[in-house]
Design an enzyme around this catalytic site. Structure first.
Site, PDB file in Angstrom:
ATOM      1  N   CYS A 134      47.839  48.056  58.867  1.00  0.00           N
ATOM      2  CA  CYS A 134      46.523  48.322  58.296  1.00  0.00           C
ATOM      3  C   CYS A 134      46.624  48.595  56.802  1.00  0.00           C
ATOM      4  O   CYS A 134      47.002  49.699  56.390  1.00  0.00           O
ATOM      5  CB  CYS A 134      45.885  49.504  59.021  1.00  0.00           C
ATOM      6  N   CYS A 190      44.413  51.436  55.492  1.00  0.00           N
ATOM      7  CA  CYS A 190      44.894  52.788  55.780  1.00  0.00           C
ATOM      8  C   CYS A 190      46.083  53.160  54.893  1.00  0.00           C
ATOM      9  O   CYS A 190      46.168  54.275  54.406  1.00  0.00           O
ATOM     10  CB  CYS A 190      45.356  52.906  57.245  1.00  0.00           C
ATOM     11  N   ASP A 191      47.006  52.239  54.705  1.00  0.00           N
ATOM     12  CA  ASP A 191      48.295  52.594  54.108  1.00  0.00           C
ATOM     13  C   ASP A 191      48.575  51.973  52.741  1.00  0.00           C
ATOM     14  O   ASP A 191      49.582  52.306  52.113  1.00  0.00           O
ATOM     15  CB  ASP A 191      49.434  52.183  55.070  1.00  0.00           C
TER      16      ASP A 191
END
Ligand code: NAP
Length: 308
Positions: free
Chosen positions: A135, A138-139
């Site tokens: 993701c 997200c990261d």
């Protein structure tokens, strides 16, 4: 054991599930939507949705999902967080076990979506959170000014690679063929982006790491057999998705890839159980098709209940 009773139980809180919830509760059916994690599904890890009509210029996935949620609870949809462990078909009633508690309903809508597929390369699991991710939203921000790689050639891989150019010093895009699967507009953006280097016809064969995490990626050209080592400290795998249908325990018919066999009417092999969105065998996986499925599933369930 005492059980809670509903007309419809919807499993999954992505675009398909929330739309089904909106239609079912607006039809004044007592409806419960069960979501395992957070409402919004895969859209919660999507930066910008550019092809949802009505939002020229695009809208962030989480913002769109917040609007969906506000809209569906407006009509009285009940939502709960929990994991569906079991579904039994009792004919005109379905019995569900959710976090150890029993629920009864007349119809079930399965809208569980799909999870990112793993690469299946040695060391992948151990490096999740230490360089390996599924993701970018997200990261991505953890990888500022360092080289990273995105694996895959579809829409997700293209969108993730483009998003990651905001942070990374360089983005390798490793694809097993010499042509991208992603839509043309995304292909053009990827191929014109100076920060992205395409590694065509190649697959990941190994991961290198030390105690800080991922330090390099070995790739092999599937045509020439030539190996290359990419100096990348981040790997974002975007090689497709796997439907979340294992919990059904064989109750409804699935295809070989695990998708619930259901046509556009969303009917599964069991009367009173409907499948909507990415967990169903469909030709296009988009917010718009999931929304369509959710609406169809809820109206089909309503018809089924009225005929019971
Ligand atoms: P996808 O379209 O299935 O693409 C997966 C990619 O990974 C393909 O390029 C595939 O290669 C590659 N791949 C699969 N298994 C692999 C493996 N074991 N090793 C290396 N590469 C592998 O998946 P997706 O990109 O996640 O998209 C899923 C669905 O969501 C699609 O229908 C897509 O259109 C949709 N989506 C739409 C948008 C949008 O409209 N903005 C955004 C994201 C996703 P091959 O090409 O050789 O098969």
């Amino acid at each position: 054991m005492s059980s809670q009773n509903f007309d419809i139980i919807i499993i999954g809180g992505g675009p398909a599930g929330m739309t089904a919830g909106l239609y079912a509760s607006r039809a004044e059916l007592k409806t419960l939507l069960v979501e395992k994690m957070i409402m919004g599904g895969q859209m919660m890890t999507t930066t910008k949705v550019e092809n949802w009509p009505g939002y020229p210029g695009g809208i962030d996935g989480p913002e769109l999902m917040a609007r969906f949620q506000e809209h569906c609870v407006e009509f009285g949809l009940e939502t709960t967080t929990g994991e569906v462990e079991k579904i039994e078909d009792l004919g005109d009633r379905k019995r569900l076990q959710i976090d150890g508690k029993e629920y009864l309903c007349k119809a079930v809508i399965v809208a569980t979506g799909a999870n990112p597929r793993k690469l299946g390369v040695a060391g992948e699991e151990a490096l999740v959170g230490r360089g390996v991710s599924y993701c970018a939203t997200c990261d991505g921000a953890f990888f500022r000014n360092v080289p990273i790689a995105v694996i895959g050639g579809g829409d997700t891989a293209a969108e993730e690679a483009l998003f990651l150019t905001r942070f990374a010093s360089k983005v390798y895009m490793v694809h097993r063929r010499d042509e991208l699967r992603a839509t043309k507009i995304l292909q053009t953006r990827v191929l014109e982006n100076e920060k992205i280097e395409m590694i065509w016809d190649s697959v990941v064969t190994g991961l290198e790491s030390d105690n800080t995490g991922l330090t390099g990626i070995q790739v092999e050209n599937v045509k020439t057999g030539q190996e290359r080592q990419l100096e990348a400290v981040g790997l974002f795998a975007a090689v497709g998705v796997t439907p979340i249908t294992g919990f059904l325990g064989g109750l409804v018919a699935l295809d070989v890839a695990g998708y619930i066999k259901a046509g556009e009417d969303t009917h599964t092999s069991v009367p009173g159980i409907y499948a909507a969105g990415d967990c169903r065998t469909n030709v296009l996986k988009q917010v718009s098709t999931a929304v369509g499925d959710g609406a169809v599933a809820a109206t089909q369930a309503e018809k089924y209940i009225s005929e019971l």
